[in-house]
Design a protein around this motif. Sequence first.
Motif, PDB file in Angstrom:
ATOM      1  N   GLU A  16      25.913  32.230  82.967  1.00  0.00           N
ATOM      2  CA  GLU A  16      26.508  32.720  81.718  1.00  0.00           C
ATOM      3  C   GLU A  16      26.766  31.598  80.712  1.00  0.00           C
ATOM      4  N   TYR A  17      26.578  30.354  81.139  1.00  0.00           N
ATOM      5  CA  TYR A  17      26.921  29.227  80.273  1.00  0.00           C
ATOM      6  C   TYR A  17      25.695  28.560  79.657  1.00  0.00           C
ATOM      7  N   LYS A  18      24.606  29.289  79.543  1.00  0.00           N
ATOM      8  CA  LYS A  18      23.374  28.703  79.030  1.00  0.00           C
ATOM      9  C   LYS A  18      23.560  28.132  77.625  1.00  0.00           C
ATOM     10  N   GLU A  19      24.153  28.903  76.733  1.00  0.00           N
ATOM     11  CA  GLU A  19      24.326  28.433  75.361  1.00  0.00           C
ATOM     12  C   GLU A  19      25.273  27.238  75.294  1.00  0.00           C
ATOM     13  N   ASP A  20      26.278  27.252  76.155  1.00  0.00           N
ATOM     14  CA  ASP A  20      27.206  26.119  76.196  1.00  0.00           C
ATOM     15  C   ASP A  20      26.509  24.851  76.671  1.00  0.00           C
ATOM     16  N   LEU A  21      25.600  25.009  77.641  1.00  0.00           N
ATOM     17  CA  LEU A  21      24.848  23.861  78.124  1.00  0.00           C
ATOM     18  C   LEU A  21      23.974  23.282  77.012  1.00  0.00           C
ATOM     19  N   ILE A  22      23.385  24.145  76.212  1.00  0.00           N
ATOM     20  CA  ILE A  22      22.572  23.685  75.086  1.00  0.00           C
ATOM     21  C   ILE A  22      23.437  22.890  74.102  1.00  0.00           C
ATOM     22  N   GLU A  23      24.649  23.368  73.852  1.00  0.00           N
ATOM     23  CA  GLU A  23      25.559  22.639  72.959  1.00  0.00           C
ATOM     24  C   GLU A  23      25.937  21.274  73.536  1.00  0.00           C
ATOM     25  N   ASP A  35      12.725  14.562  74.244  1.00  0.00           N
ATOM     26  CA  ASP A  35      12.457  15.757  75.051  1.00  0.00           C
ATOM     27  C   ASP A  35      13.783  16.287  75.573  1.00  0.00           C
ATOM     28  N   GLU A  36      13.754  17.507  76.081  1.00  0.00           N
ATOM     29  CA  GLU A  36      14.940  18.104  76.681  1.00  0.00           C
ATOM     30  C   GLU A  36      14.523  19.037  77.809  1.00  0.00           C
ATOM     31  N   GLY A  37      15.468  19.339  78.692  1.00  0.00           N
ATOM     32  CA  GLY A  37      15.178  20.255  79.790  1.00  0.00           C
ATOM     33  C   GLY A  37      16.479  20.762  80.394  1.00  0.00           C
ATOM     34  N   THR A  38      16.402  21.919  81.021  1.00  0.00           N
ATOM     35  CA  THR A  38      17.589  22.500  81.648  1.00  0.00           C
ATOM     36  C   THR A  38      17.245  23.091  83.004  1.00  0.00           C
ATOM     37  N   HIS A  39      18.240  23.136  83.865  1.00  0.00           N
ATOM     38  CA  HIS A  39      18.192  23.937  85.094  1.00  0.00           C
ATOM     39  C   HIS A  39      19.468  24.767  85.119  1.00  0.00           C
ATOM     40  N   ILE A  40      19.313  26.053  85.330  1.00  0.00           N
ATOM     41  CA  ILE A  40      20.472  26.948  85.411  1.00  0.00           C
ATOM     42  C   ILE A  40      20.276  27.909  86.578  1.00  0.00           C
ATOM     43  N   ASP A  41      21.278  27.975  87.451  1.00  0.00           N
ATOM     44  CA  ASP A  41      21.277  29.010  88.493  1.00  0.00           C
ATOM     45  C   ASP A  41      22.653  29.673  88.491  1.00  0.00           C
ATOM     46  N   ASP A  42      22.935  30.500  89.485  1.00  0.00           N
ATOM     47  CA  ASP A  42      24.188  31.253  89.448  1.00  0.00           C
ATOM     48  C   ASP A  42      25.422  30.398  89.699  1.00  0.00           C
ATOM     49  N   MET A  43      25.209  29.118  90.041  1.00  0.00           N
ATOM     50  CA  MET A  43      26.348  28.267  90.341  1.00  0.00           C
ATOM     51  C   MET A  43      26.401  26.999  89.488  1.00  0.00           C
ATOM     52  N   ALA A  44      25.250  26.533  89.033  1.00  0.00           N
ATOM     53  CA  ALA A  44      25.212  25.240  88.343  1.00  0.00           C
ATOM     54  C   ALA A  44      24.267  25.250  87.154  1.00  0.00           C
ATOM     55  N   GLY A  45      24.558  24.330  86.230  1.00  0.00           N
ATOM     56  CA  GLY A  45      23.678  24.088  85.100  1.00  0.00           C
ATOM     57  C   GLY A  45      23.551  22.594  84.880  1.00  0.00           C
ATOM     58  N   LEU A  46      22.339  22.116  84.710  1.00  0.00           N
ATOM     59  CA  LEU A  46      22.092  20.703  84.431  1.00  0.00           C
ATOM     60  C   LEU A  46      21.210  20.598  83.194  1.00  0.00           C
ATOM     61  N   GLY A  47      21.658  19.825  82.204  1.00  0.00           N
ATOM     62  CA  GLY A  47      20.902  19.656  80.974  1.00  0.00           C
ATOM     63  C   GLY A  47      20.556  18.197  80.758  1.00  0.00           C
ATOM     64  N   PHE A  48      19.436  17.967  80.096  1.00  0.00           N
ATOM     65  CA  PHE A  48      18.914  16.601  79.988  1.00  0.00           C
ATOM     66  C   PHE A  48      18.324  16.347  78.612  1.00  0.00           C
ATOM     67  N   ARG A  49      18.615  15.164  78.058  1.00  0.00           N
ATOM     68  CA  ARG A  49      17.979  14.691  76.837  1.00  0.00           C
ATOM     69  C   ARG A  49      17.245  13.403  77.173  1.00  0.00           C
TER      70      ARG A  49
END
Length: 613
Positions: A16-23, A35-49
Amino acid sequence: MCGFAGYITTDGKGSEYKEDLIEMMNSIKHRGPDDEGTHIDDMAGLGFRRLSIIGITNGKQPMYNEDGSIVVTFNGEIYNYQDIKADLIEKGHIFKTDADTEVLVHGYEEYGKDLLQKLRGMYAFAIWNREKKEMLMARDIFGIKPLFYTQTENDFVFGSEIKAILKFPTVKKEFNPEALESYLSFQYSILKETFFKGIFRLPPAHYLLWKDGKIEIERYYSPEFNTDESITFDEAVKKVNDVMADSIAAHKISDTEVGGFLSGGVDSSYIVARSNLDKTFSVGFDYPRCNEIPLAKTLSDYVGVKNKSKLITTEEYFEEFPKIMNHVDEPLSDPSCIALYFLCKLASEQVKVVLSGEGSDELFGGYNIYKSPIALKPMMAIPRPVRRGVRKILTKLPVNFKGKNYMIRAGLDLEERYIGNAYIFHTPEVYKMLKKPIKKYTPESITKPIYDKVKDKDDITKMQYLDINTWLWGDILNKADTMSMAHSLEVRVPFLDKEVAKVAFSIPVEHRVDKHETKRYFRKAASEFMPDITAERKKLGFPIPVRNWLREDKYYNLVKDTLTSKEADLFFNTDYLVNLLDRHYHEKCDNSRKIWTVYAFVLWYQKHFAAAC
């Protein structure tokens, strides 16, 4: 070099925090614009620049193992990744990229947290194990790369910069007053808890393991001075030149051009002289004693490299300073950080990577203050109670005379008089200037656990050890990362290498410092590659004319307005601050560092918390 941010939730709402991770990622875009990338599952989100430097075409992050159960985000460089990769391939691991990041993926699979003992580089990373539902985070042995975290009721949130953490919806932005008192003494944020309440820095050389909402933090490396007294001076010279050749070669590994910072000092000159670079960069000020550009030009001509320079005007400095205090997550009162900001901006116009000379003074014994135990040695023959008694009398004596300060210093133990390379405000003065001092920490209470680990060492080694464990990461490396990343520039520091440290920690103290010279064996090593005048030049740091500026009406009034502002009045007895400023302005004493430390904090607070006033 890059930046990452992420979270772990314990309520199953990770997706549910996808947009927050982008911010969160966008807030640190300056760390990685490529570049950028994300991983999101039901427990964790990892974002990268990403700032693409090694494995440009196939080093995208987050990076996964073969079945996707291991997810990695990583900021930094692993300089021995090719050796680790060869070892892992022998063990049956299959690599899909040319990036150093992938050795973390398979190295974690093979060795778990023991992988940390094999790494040579600068790094901060987060590894999410989806099967075990646990996260391993770690920071390099010197603290070159930053890493912050916080834990709320249901969430664990982390990032390369605090500003990314503050974008997460369950994280409250709240000022931490406990950080201010120690900052006023050290000139940087030294506590584990940052200026933001509940947000912590992971210390250098530590790993953090998160599982089931619980955090375990352990140290995996400690700098240890185990000197080999059989090493001769000439052997020390050869050892440092040999290991630095290896380190510089490792730090030059890149798929993009590498440049170099160049001042008039021995450290950056040594790196440039031995690196076979094409481009170097220098800055200076429009004050004669604060302009190292001519010295840098001399060295660049001597070794045959291009040098691009910029003369920073006083107007530019004061115009940019408030903007920089808005960018930084915690106050930085070292005036040289602004010079470094301009230097990084200059270099970023032509290259993505530069080599720099940070760390030499801490490892080799380069600061002039390291000579003080030798200077005070004659007084040590006097019984300690007598020395302390004389000090007590002299501190109350209103008359100044030659030798007074010397005898006062001799009445203090090293652990009392030395808290690191900067000692801005002593505790009694901190309590006088603050309206509501908390009195939770003193400088001595912060440094005591560090000193306790080297009780059996000589005073010079104790000072080096303290600086490696405080000043180096808190000031030197903090400003290097913050100012370089503001311009999407990777700064690499060949002196701060695991193998270089092994050599440095083995050298007898008499080869490091004597009453005439600091980092003696290193200066001799450097003389083989540059003119003697550069190798023998006294340590100056980054000369900034703050002392002069605060005696000019324009800047005196500008600073005075800040020191008497409503934000300053929240914390300080502003009459006390104005008195410090006025005494400096009228040349009754040099209060420039004290004034600048408070000025930087108030500007920073105005930019980050002004709405609370």
